[in-house]
Design an enzyme around this catalytic site. Structure first.
Site, PDB file in Angstrom:
ATOM      1  N   ARG A 179       4.182   4.324 -11.563  1.00 34.79           N
ATOM      2  CA  ARG A 179       5.405   4.027 -11.076  1.00 34.79           C
ATOM      3  C   ARG A 179       5.740   5.632 -10.472  1.00 34.79           C
ATOM      4  NH1 ARG A 179       1.870   1.220  -8.260  1.00 34.79           N
ATOM      5  NH2 ARG A 179       2.130  -1.427  -8.792  1.00 34.79           N
ATOM      6  N   SER A 216      -3.733 -10.916  -7.241  1.00 31.40           N
ATOM      7  CA  SER A 216      -3.154  -9.848  -7.058  1.00 31.40           C
ATOM      8  C   SER A 216      -2.939  -8.733  -7.881  1.00 31.40           C
ATOM      9  CB  SER A 216      -1.209  -9.932  -7.476  1.00 31.40           C
ATOM     10  OG  SER A 216      -0.315  -8.887  -7.387  1.00 31.40           O
ATOM     11  N   ASP A 230       7.727  -4.147 -11.177  1.00 32.71           N
ATOM     12  CA  ASP A 230       7.740  -2.808 -10.190  1.00 32.71           C
ATOM     13  C   ASP A 230       8.481  -2.024 -10.226  1.00 32.71           C
ATOM     14  OD1 ASP A 230       5.239  -1.830 -11.221  1.00 32.71           O
ATOM     15  OD2 ASP A 230       4.340  -3.438 -10.287  1.00 32.71           O
ATOM     16  N   ASP A 245       1.546  -6.514   2.992  1.00 33.14           N
ATOM     17  CA  ASP A 245       3.295  -6.689   2.510  1.00 33.14           C
ATOM     18  C   ASP A 245       3.577  -5.252   3.584  1.00 33.14           C
ATOM     19  OD1 ASP A 245       2.837  -9.122   2.035  1.00 33.14           O
ATOM     20  OD2 ASP A 245       3.184  -8.537  -0.109  1.00 33.14           O
TER      21      ASP A 245
END
Ligand code: ARG
Length: 400
Positions: free
Chosen positions: A95, A175, A124, A14
């Site tokens: 993050r 994922s 996220d 991605d």
């Protein structure tokens, strides 16, 4: 001058496609930034070069492992941070660190926009964008996967059409997000919440049901932070890495949880966080020994709120920062050793010792050395129960 956009780059399909996709959609130059937060796997130099091969004008890899361990995992440990009482915030902690490096790169390279590859369904996206808003409110954010129709099929088509150096067939059914503090796995057959996880899902932990000898470990803490393992001094990152190995080998830290996402969805996630769970278990017990009762009781509420704020993308918020100050102050006597047995998927405390201990043998013992004056308890109990007694008498009167 061409606009520049800094992209949070993982090396996967991605974000690799996003480099060319963003350039095509905006005409901007893309700068890829990848952070090493101890995720392991592919060589980061390979990842760095792949971004250039996919069309980035600059590509940076930051070794943020020690920073992540010390400035993100340790505040979480001192707060015994477990979202919904169980999830040690693995992804939520990384993050804000990535955000910090994105904002710094935007300044270094003169970019006015940052970008991420998150979908519109998860936490996220919130953590990235709210983090950027808090650190660099002038920066714009674009999210191609969420906002400009970059679906997985289109990404594969785009990669094939342009001959991008990524193996589009290497599609995992899951994922996955992983770092020093643990690993999160979702999607695929796990989306049916009645399906049990299979061994194939796990990589930080071995099957806890297999027969093996237990492992005993002594962790030393100073002011709430681990400083040694079995008497050997170690950096925070080294402690986490050793525990991921040793607790992971005993199957410690697996969890399977339906959790409340910030966007309102309930989702199923399987986690494995051997070091985080072993450390939190030891740290909580050391607090039990060294922390004054009222402080400890109050801190539990702070811990829960802290965990929710971090889960909800508010790492850089005023309330979170202020709670950090409370938590930090609370740790000033949390020093000493905790012994754990790691076995059968559990980390069990079997001993504790501390120069700062509030455990007083002479007060606690039922033996002859007892120094506790039991005669004082009689009046104490009488007064403690007085409000209840008065209220009960009123009930009796009302009943007649
Ligand atoms: N649900 C976790 C969180 O929001 C993990 C998110 C990433 N999970 C994943 N499997 N990619 O913090």
């Amino acid at each position: 001058m061409t606009n520049r956009i800094v992209l949070a780059y993982s090396g996967g399909l991605d974000t690799s496609v996003a480099i060319g996709w963003i350039a095509a959609e905006t005409g901007a130059e893309v700068i890829a930034v990848a952070a090493d937060v101890g995720q392991g796997g592919e060589d980061l130099e390979v990842i760095r070069r792949r971004a250039l091969d996919c069309g980035a004008v600059e590509s940076v890899v930051v070794d943020a492992r020690d920073e992540y361990a010390e400035q993100y995992c340790m505040p979480a440990l001192r707060a015994n941070a477990l979202y919904m009482d169980r999830y040690p915030l693995v992804s939520a902690l990384s993050r804000p660190l990535i955000v910090k490096h994105l904002a710094a790169a935007a300044r270094t390279y003169g970019a006015d926009t940052v970008s991420h590859g998150c979908t519109g369904k998860g936490n996220d996206q919130v953590r990235f964008e709210v983090g950027i808003a808090a650190l660099a409110p002038d920066l714009k954010v674009i999210a191609p996967v969420r906002d400009s129709g970059m679906t997985r099929d289109k990404a594969i088509g785009f990669a094939e059409e342009r001959g991008l150096p990524i193996d589009v067939t290497k599609k995992s059914p899951y994922s996955i997000d992983q770092n020093l503090w643990g690993r999160a796995v979702e999607t695929g057959f796990l989306e049916d919440i009645w399906n049990a996880p299979i061994e194939d899902v796990y990589s930080y932990t071995d099957d806890p049901s297999v027969q093996r000898a237990p492992d005993e470990i002594v962790l030393t803490f100073v002011d709430g932070v681990p400083t040694a393992v079995d008497g050997r001094a170690a950096s925070v990152r080294e402690v986490i890495e050793e525990l991921n190995r040793r607790a992971g080998a005993q199957g410690v830290g697996r969890l399977d949880l339906v959790e409340d996402r910030l966007v309102g969805i309930k989702s199923r996630e399987v986690y494995e966080a051997p070091a985080a769970i072993a450390l939190i278990t030891a740290h909580q017990e050391l607090e039990n020994v060294t922390m004054e009762r009222d402080l400890a009781r109050f801190k539990r509420g702070v811990e829960q709120r802290w965990s929710e704020l971090v889960y909800d993308g508010l790492w850089f918020s005023p309330l979170k920062r202020t709670l950090d100050a409370f938590v930090e102050q609370s740790q000033q006597h949390v020093s000493g050793d905790v012994r754990l047995t790691l076995h059968g998927g559990r980390a069990v405390v079997t001993g504790r010792r501390s120069d700062e201990s509030l455990y007083d043998f002479a007060l606690a013992t039922y033996d002859a050395e007892d120094e506790f004056d039991q005669s004082l308890a009689k009046g104490f109990v009488e007064l403690w129960g007085l409000p209840s007694r008065i209220a009960a008498r009123r009930e009796q009167r009302a009943r007649g």
